[in-house]
Design a protein around this motif. Structure first.
Motif, PDB file in Angstrom:
ATOM      1  N   GLY A  99       5.308   8.464  21.613  1.00  0.00           N
ATOM      2  CA  GLY A  99       5.381   7.785  20.042  1.00  0.00           C
ATOM      3  C   GLY A  99       4.262   7.156  19.703  1.00  0.00           C
ATOM      4  O   GLY A  99       3.652   6.410  20.471  1.00  0.00           O
ATOM      5  N   PHE A 100       3.975   7.292  18.510  1.00  0.00           N
ATOM      6  CA  PHE A 100       2.844   6.629  17.866  1.00  0.00           C
ATOM      7  C   PHE A 100       1.441   6.824  18.482  1.00  0.00           C
ATOM      8  O   PHE A 100       0.624   5.984  18.317  1.00  0.00           O
ATOM      9  CB  PHE A 100       2.994   5.146  17.904  1.00  0.00           C
ATOM     10  CG  PHE A 100       4.501   4.783  17.593  1.00  0.00           C
ATOM     11  CD1 PHE A 100       4.796   4.374  16.214  1.00  0.00           C
ATOM     12  CD2 PHE A 100       5.526   4.467  18.512  1.00  0.00           C
ATOM     13  CE1 PHE A 100       6.262   4.240  16.066  1.00  0.00           C
ATOM     14  CE2 PHE A 100       6.886   4.304  18.264  1.00  0.00           C
ATOM     15  CZ  PHE A 100       7.287   4.033  16.907  1.00  0.00           C
ATOM     16  N   ASN A 101       1.491   7.976  19.139  1.00  0.00           N
ATOM     17  CA  ASN A 101       0.183   8.272  19.861  1.00  0.00           C
ATOM     18  C   ASN A 101      -0.425   9.380  19.002  1.00  0.00           C
ATOM     19  O   ASN A 101       0.040  10.750  19.310  1.00  0.00           O
ATOM     20  CB  ASN A 101       0.208   8.689  21.302  1.00  0.00           C
ATOM     21  CG  ASN A 101      -1.098   8.919  22.044  1.00  0.00           C
ATOM     22  OD1 ASN A 101      -1.987   9.277  21.336  1.00  0.00           O
ATOM     23  ND2 ASN A 101      -1.251   8.446  23.220  1.00  0.00           N
ATOM     24  N   ALA A 102      -1.256   9.428  18.119  1.00  0.00           N
ATOM     25  CA  ALA A 102      -1.887  10.493  17.374  1.00  0.00           C
ATOM     26  C   ALA A 102      -2.708  11.502  17.987  1.00  0.00           C
ATOM     27  O   ALA A 102      -2.493  12.697  18.129  1.00  0.00           O
ATOM     28  CB  ALA A 102      -2.787   9.816  16.386  1.00  0.00           C
ATOM     29  N   PRO A 103      -3.610  11.127  19.066  1.00  0.00           N
ATOM     30  CA  PRO A 103      -4.288  12.211  19.842  1.00  0.00           C
ATOM     31  C   PRO A 103      -3.378  12.933  20.598  1.00  0.00           C
ATOM     32  O   PRO A 103      -3.446  14.121  20.941  1.00  0.00           O
ATOM     33  CB  PRO A 103      -5.274  11.085  20.743  1.00  0.00           C
ATOM     34  CG  PRO A 103      -5.317   9.972  19.982  1.00  0.00           C
ATOM     35  CD  PRO A 103      -4.159   9.734  19.249  1.00  0.00           C
ATOM     36  N   ALA A 104      -2.090  12.502  21.092  1.00  0.00           N
ATOM     37  CA  ALA A 104      -1.229  13.055  22.124  1.00  0.00           C
ATOM     38  C   ALA A 104      -0.516  14.065  21.186  1.00  0.00           C
ATOM     39  O   ALA A 104      -0.326  15.477  21.622  1.00  0.00           O
ATOM     40  CB  ALA A 104      -0.330  12.276  22.710  1.00  0.00           C
ATOM     41  N   LEU A 105      -0.347  13.466  19.836  1.00  0.00           N
ATOM     42  CA  LEU A 105       0.660  14.893  19.080  1.00  0.00           C
ATOM     43  C   LEU A 105      -0.377  15.868  18.633  1.00  0.00           C
ATOM     44  O   LEU A 105       0.029  16.955  18.669  1.00  0.00           O
ATOM     45  CB  LEU A 105       1.003  14.005  17.756  1.00  0.00           C
ATOM     46  CG  LEU A 105       1.471  14.961  16.506  1.00  0.00           C
ATOM     47  CD1 LEU A 105       2.841  15.695  17.308  1.00  0.00           C
ATOM     48  CD2 LEU A 105       2.094  13.859  15.443  1.00  0.00           C
ATOM     49  N   ALA A 106      -1.606  15.560  18.333  1.00  0.00           N
ATOM     50  CA  ALA A 106      -2.641  16.535  17.633  1.00  0.00           C
ATOM     51  C   ALA A 106      -2.923  17.626  19.068  1.00  0.00           C
ATOM     52  O   ALA A 106      -2.911  18.777  18.668  1.00  0.00           O
ATOM     53  CB  ALA A 106      -3.887  15.741  17.635  1.00  0.00           C
TER      54      ALA A 106
END
Length: 329
Positions: A99-106
């Motif tokens: 959660g709240f980790n933009a690089p991980a989501l990308a």
């Protein structure tokens, strides 16, 4: 195949993907290639019928990991879909991303694009995510945001509420519950990186200023949809603002807020949150919580899958369901 590519105005690689029934081609482009192949005699009428019978779609859901009970419930519904999948229905996978980790989501969007025809994801409004979306969309993968949108992102659809109006509705209810009493009103959120949370905050602030100027607004606390953090934020708010009259949790894990209010005996504080789960249901029954804004998980999943599999259909904002103690389903 080169002649087909020239007639359809596409690359040879695109023709190869269509003829070999591989993913990564937009539907309109696929139809152009097939029509060119038919016109040039590369495909016959019988073969065209086979190409028009499309295989089941591969769909991936990407949800934030963490302790948010509503998102866990949503994941459970998706797992049931996978276990009970019927012949001919889309193939669905679900993954929880930090959660709240933009690089991980990308990274997850890019990685799953190799298999998926469509990806539905809980968006983080961040440049890294927008860049991944642009890359994946350019390769023909349909992208649908759920609950929280990206705005001008290149996604194909958004499935969820119109969040600014949701925030205004919460502000209206809390203002009416408090009535003419003076005092403070506070907001708790997961993170402003979720567009849904920042839009709800903006809607709430706008109606408070417009209709309830006698209430003092306390700066928003970010609890990252964690029950423990929300509990500690609420205790601090109560200690620092003895005249606290209302709390709106724009994110999830409202159980932590309810626990703090119950421990301090502050049932006089108007409290609104999101997601009808076991903890919020108990809070409503016990009178600690006044209202819950809910999105039915099955409806959300159906709409997201429909937005991927039926791109021609218009996706409208979901209707807001407001649950009180007296109308608990």
């Amino acid at each position: 195949m080169a002649d087909i590519a020239g007639r359809a105005g596409v690359s040879l690689a695109t023709v190869d993907r269509v003829i070999n029934r591989r993913k990564g081609v937009k539907e309109r482009t696929r139809q152009q290639v097939l029509e060119a192949a038919l016109a040039l005699g590369f495909l016959g009428a019988d073969e065209m019928a086979r190409f028009r019978d499309r295989r089941e779609a591969n769909i991936v859901f990407l949800l934030p990991a963490g302790t948010n009970p509503y998102l866990r419930d949503l994941g459970d519904h998706l797992r049931q879909r996978v276990a009970l999948r019927e012949e001919g229905s889309p193939k669905v996978r679900c993954f929880f991303i930090e959660g709240f980790n933009a690089p991980a989501l990308a990274e997850a969007i890019r990685r799953n694009a190799d298999w998926a025809d469509g990806i539905a994801f809980f968006a983080i409004d961040h440049p890294a995510v927008r860049e991944a979306v642009a890359e994946v969309a350019a390769n023909g993968v349909r992208l649908v945001t759920v609950v929280s949108d990206l705005g001008h992102s290149g996604c194909d659809a958004y499935v969820g509420h119109e969040n600014r109006s949701v925030g205004r509705t919460a502000g209206l209810l809390i203002g009416r519950f408090i009535a003419e009493r003076q005092g403070a009103v506070a907001l708790v959120a997961g993170s402003r990186h979720y567009r849904a949370h920042s839009e709800r905050e903006a809607g709430f602030l706008s109606i408070q200023e417009e209709m309830f100027p006698h209430l003092r607004l306390v700066g928003m606390r970010e609890g990252h949809d964690d029950s423990g953090q929300n509990y500690r934020h609420t205790i601090a708010l109560l200690d620092q603002n003895p005249d606290l009259r209302g709390i709106y949790n724009v994110g999830g894990s409202s159980g932590g807020v309810a626990r703090a209010l119950a421990e301090r005996g502050r049932s006089d504080v108007a409290f609104i949150g999101h997601g009808l789960t076991k903890d919020t249901r108990n809070a409503l029954v016990e009178g600690v919580m006044d209202a819950v804004f809910h999105t039915d998980p099955e409806t959300l999943i159906d709409r997201a899958i429909g937005a991927i599999c039926q791109p021609e259909r218009q996706v409208l904002p979901m209707k807001l369901e407001i649950v009180f103690r007296e109308n608990l389903p």
